[in-house]
Scaffold this active site. Structure first.
Site, PDB file in Angstrom:
ATOM      1  N   GLY A   1      -1.770   4.616  -4.567  1.00  0.00           N
ATOM      2  CA  GLY A   1      -1.725   3.382  -5.328  1.00  0.00           C
ATOM      3  C   GLY A   1      -0.630   3.295  -6.371  1.00  0.00           C
ATOM      4  O   GLY A   1      -0.275   2.187  -6.806  1.00  0.00           O
TER       5      GLY A   1
ATOM      6  N   TYR B   1       0.842  -1.203   0.000  1.00  0.00           N
ATOM      7  CA  TYR B   1       0.000   0.000   0.000  1.00  0.00           C
ATOM      8  C   TYR B   1       0.870   1.244   0.000  1.00  0.00           C
ATOM      9  O   TYR B   1       2.030   1.233   0.413  1.00  0.00           O
ATOM     10  CB  TYR B   1      -0.972   0.014   1.190  1.00  0.00           C
ATOM     11  CG  TYR B   1      -0.350   0.318   2.537  1.00  0.00           C
ATOM     12  CD1 TYR B   1      -0.176   1.632   2.966  1.00  0.00           C
ATOM     13  CD2 TYR B   1       0.049  -0.707   3.402  1.00  0.00           C
ATOM     14  CE1 TYR B   1       0.385   1.905   4.208  1.00  0.00           C
ATOM     15  CE2 TYR B   1       0.605  -0.433   4.638  1.00  0.00           C
ATOM     16  CZ  TYR B   1       0.777   0.877   5.036  1.00  0.00           C
ATOM     17  OH  TYR B   1       1.329   1.167   6.257  1.00  0.00           O
ATOM     18  N   CYS B   2       0.286   2.336  -0.500  1.00  0.00           N
ATOM     19  CA  CYS B   2       0.955   3.634  -0.510  1.00  0.00           C
ATOM     20  C   CYS B   2      -0.136   4.702  -0.453  1.00  0.00           C
ATOM     21  O   CYS B   2      -1.283   4.396  -0.131  1.00  0.00           O
ATOM     22  CB  CYS B   2       1.847   3.787  -1.745  1.00  0.00           C
ATOM     23  SG  CYS B   2       0.967   3.629  -3.319  1.00  0.00           S
ATOM     24  N   THR B   3       0.189   5.934  -0.765  1.00  0.00           N
ATOM     25  CA  THR B   3      -0.777   7.026  -0.610  1.00  0.00           C
ATOM     26  C   THR B   3      -1.969   6.881  -1.544  1.00  0.00           C
ATOM     27  O   THR B   3      -3.122   6.897  -1.114  1.00  0.00           O
ATOM     28  CB  THR B   3      -0.095   8.387  -0.854  1.00  0.00           C
ATOM     29  OG1 THR B   3       1.057   8.495  -0.022  1.00  0.00           O
ATOM     30  CG2 THR B   3      -1.051   9.536  -0.546  1.00  0.00           C
TER      31      THR B   3
ATOM     32  N   ILE C   1      -4.156   4.583   0.471  1.00  0.00           N
ATOM     33  CA  ILE C   1      -4.681   5.045   1.757  1.00  0.00           C
ATOM     34  C   ILE C   1      -5.819   6.037   1.561  1.00  0.00           C
ATOM     35  O   ILE C   1      -6.808   6.020   2.313  1.00  0.00           O
ATOM     36  CB  ILE C   1      -3.555   5.704   2.587  1.00  0.00           C
ATOM     37  CG1 ILE C   1      -2.422   4.706   2.848  1.00  0.00           C
ATOM     38  CG2 ILE C   1      -4.093   6.240   3.907  1.00  0.00           C
ATOM     39  CD1 ILE C   1      -1.147   5.360   3.350  1.00  0.00           C
TER      40      ILE C   1
END
Length: 318
Positions: A181, A177-179, A206
């Site tokens: 995608g 996961y990241c901010t 997120i």
């Protein structure tokens, strides 16, 4: 009028853009005509951006992109905001739409399987599931998913050097996961290339998780790449996991160091902000170019008559 008449859009799309320079010219002019501000990166591999504008302008922008077959699958993460979240419009051509230094990786040819925010809620506590945060240190130190594996990296291009540290999870279900995608597209594809079998990615990152759930699996706040610096995620039981860079007290107040040559983004509490005059260290406090601290730790860029059309060629007329 709404108290939040502006929208902030976060988006990306891996697709083929044959002539990025020509597309940049056209896209920059279109955004400028709509009154959008923000940062957009264009490469042969696709498009990556975050912009702000009035709701009607953002709606037209999204419709415009989705009408193009190259971008019809694009997912927009949308936040309401009382005003613009940027001061300028930058549309640039680069070799990658996110700097990963993984030029050989094409997510369109295979990356981790998408899971939705609600699917993440269902599997996050399973014993064989590992949540892998592929963001940088300054991002995950201010907020992350509970029990997530984090990486000691200062930039995403360092991700590829972390594989040996992740070998213990090769037989697990790894959910990256990241901010928003975009980093997960390349991170998950690279993990698959390196022999990881069960690799997934949180679709929309997120931000989409916050938009679709109560966010209760997330601790702290999410670092964002606009003037807000951080965004609330957990609406149910928010907690602070960040610590003040100066005194170590619990703090999720992100500050740009007042020394413009440093400009590091770190958590600094209100008291230390006043004491240090917005600087992250004694050396930065004493720097002759230090900016005057305004109590927020955010410094508005001087526009100096900024013209979003500067650098654009004039439209040819028949």
């Amino acid at each position: 009028m709404s108290e939040k008449p502006y929208h902030i859009l976060l988006y990306y799309c891996y697709t083929t853009i044959e002539n990025p320079e020509v597309f940049r010219e056209e896209h920059h002019r279109f955004c400028a005509d709509l009154g959008l501000l923000g940062r957009i990166i264009i490469a042969k591999e696709g498009l990556n951006g975050t912009v702000s504008g009035l709701q009607v302008a953002c709606d037209e922008y999204m419709q415009h992109l989705k009408a193009d077959p190259r971008f019809e699958a694009i997912q927009f993460k949308i936040d309401e905001h009382p005003h613009h979240a940027f001061q300028k419009l930058h549309v640039r051509v680069k070799s990658e739409i996110v700097h990963a230094d993984l030029h050989h990786i094409n997510p369109k040819q295979g990356s981790g399987q998408y899971i939705t925010p609600h699917e993440l809620e269902q599997i996050k506590d399973e014993e064989d599931v590992v949540l892998l945060d592929v963001r940088s240190n300054y991002e995950h130190k201010i907020g992350k998913f509970k029990n997530a594996v984090t990486l000691d990296i200062n930039h995403f291009r360092e991700f590829k050097y972390q594989i040996s540290n992740l070998s213990a999870y090769k037989d697990k279900k790894v959910v990256t996961y990241c901010t928003g995608g975009i980093k997960c597209e390349k991170a998950s594809a690279y993990l698959l290339e390196q022999g990881f079998k069960n690799v997934y990615q949180l679709h929309g990152g997120i931000i989409q998780y916050a938009n679709e759930t109560e966010g209760e699996a997330f601790e702290g706040k999410c670092y964002v790449f606009d003037n807000r610096l951080v965004k609330d995620i957990n609406k149910k039981e928010p907690i602070v996991i960040g610590t003040c860079h100066i005194c170590g007290a619990n703090c999720d107040r992100m500050v740009n160091c007042a020394n413009p040559l440093c400009n590091v983004h770190v958590p600094i509490c209100t008291n230390c902000g006043e004491t240090m005059e917005g600087a992250c260290s004694k050396d930065c406090k004493q720097h002759p170019d230090k900016r005057s601290y305004n109590g927020t730790g955010y410094y508005t860029t001087k526009l100096n008559g900024y013209n979003p059309y500067k650098g654009l060629r004039k439209k040819e007329t028949n």
